[in-house]
Design a protein around this motif. Sequence first.
Motif, short mmCIF file in Angstrom:
data_model
loop_
_atom_site.label_atom_id
_atom_site.label_comp_id
_atom_site.label_asym_id
_atom_site.label_seq_id
_atom_site.Cartn_x
_atom_site.Cartn_y
_atom_site.Cartn_z
N VAL A 15 -6.52 -0.83 10.50
CA VAL A 15 -7.13 -2.07 10.06
C VAL A 15 -6.07 -3.18 10.06
CG1 VAL A 15 -8.31 -3.23 8.14
CG2 VAL A 15 -8.72 -0.78 8.57
N SER A 58 -5.88 -6.99 8.41
CA SER A 58 -6.51 -7.95 7.52
C SER A 58 -5.72 -9.25 7.57
CB SER A 58 -6.55 -7.42 6.09
OG SER A 58 -7.05 -8.41 5.21
N ASP A 85 -5.07 -11.83 3.90
CA ASP A 85 -5.37 -10.61 3.14
C ASP A 85 -5.55 -10.83 1.65
OD1 ASP A 85 -5.64 -7.66 3.17
OD2 ASP A 85 -3.79 -7.71 1.99
N SER A 92 -5.70 -7.94 -1.04
CA SER A 92 -6.13 -6.74 -0.33
C SER A 92 -7.46 -6.19 -0.83
CB SER A 92 -5.05 -5.67 -0.37
OG SER A 92 -4.78 -5.19 0.92
N CYS A 93 -8.39 -7.09 -1.14
CA CYS A 93 -9.72 -6.64 -1.55
C CYS A 93 -10.41 -5.87 -0.43
CB CYS A 93 -10.57 -7.83 -2.00
SG CYS A 93 -9.96 -8.57 -3.53
N GLY A 94 -10.04 -6.16 0.82
CA GLY A 94 -10.59 -5.40 1.95
C GLY A 94 -10.22 -3.94 1.86
N GLN A 95 -9.01 -3.67 1.43
CA GLN A 95 -8.57 -2.28 1.27
C GLN A 95 -9.37 -1.59 0.17
OE1 GLN A 95 -4.26 -0.45 1.87
NE2 GLN A 95 -4.15 -2.64 1.60
N ALA A 121 -12.41 -2.40 -0.80
CA ALA A 121 -13.78 -2.21 -0.31
C ALA A 121 -13.87 -1.00 0.62
CB ALA A 121 -14.27 -3.47 0.40
N LEU A 122 -12.91 -0.87 1.52
CA LEU A 122 -12.91 0.29 2.43
C LEU A 122 -12.77 1.58 1.65
CD1 LEU A 122 -10.69 -1.22 5.26
CD2 LEU A 122 -13.12 -0.63 5.44
N TYR A 143 -2.88 0.20 7.51
CA TYR A 143 -3.46 -1.06 7.07
C TYR A 143 -2.38 -2.13 7.20
CZ TYR A 143 -6.22 -4.35 4.25
OH TYR A 143 -6.94 -5.42 3.80
N ILE A 156 -10.40 -7.72 9.79
CA ILE A 156 -11.13 -8.39 8.71
C ILE A 156 -10.36 -9.62 8.28
CG2 ILE A 156 -12.28 -6.30 7.88
CD1 ILE A 156 -10.23 -6.09 5.65
N GLU A 166 -15.18 -13.67 7.02
CA GLU A 166 -15.88 -14.24 5.88
C GLU A 166 -15.54 -15.72 5.81
OE1 GLU A 166 -15.97 -16.06 2.07
OE2 GLU A 166 -14.08 -15.36 2.92
#
Length: 178
Positions: free
Chosen positions: A9, A11, A14, A17-20, A22-23, A33, A74, A144
């Motif tokens: 991934v 990001s 970033d 790291s809310c993407g991390q 969420a995943l 990542y 992302i 987003e």
Amino acid sequence: MSNIEGINVLSLFDGMSCGQLALQKAGVKVNKYFASEIDKHAISVTMANFPNTIQLGSVIGVNGAELTKIDLLIGGSPCQSFSFAGKRKGMSTKCETEILTLEHYLQFKNEGYQFEGQSYLFWEYMRVLTELRLNNPDIKFLLENVEMGEKWQRVLTRAIGIEPIKINSALVSAQNRK
């Protein structure tokens, strides 16, 4: 999208790291990542929660063609110039020339133009996505952003090549924002 070995991934923008997170909550196994972020406080939070994160610094310095195969890109590029709460100037140079394509952006960047605000960084997201597609034409991505005026939505939609999916952030947070 998840597989036994995990996905790689990247990001951009970033944050913390809310993407991390969420995943992780979605049960997606992440092999590597990579994070592009410049805010030292956000990076500090990320590294405390996800110490294996590979920090890349500013998006402007990320070269997608040099990274290992990325399965998922992302990010949420800055929205201040699109937001109905802001000036809604969109993406332009300091001398008010609008930036409507990735090619124009790269030309202006190479010629040393200065850019207005930070929403122009959307073009850095598109540059990196284009570079990543060299190693993985089937890369998945999520960008987003905020609800914006029709003109800028058309510009972003044309650049990305797909129609946006609009949701209200109230579905997943305490904020009520389309």
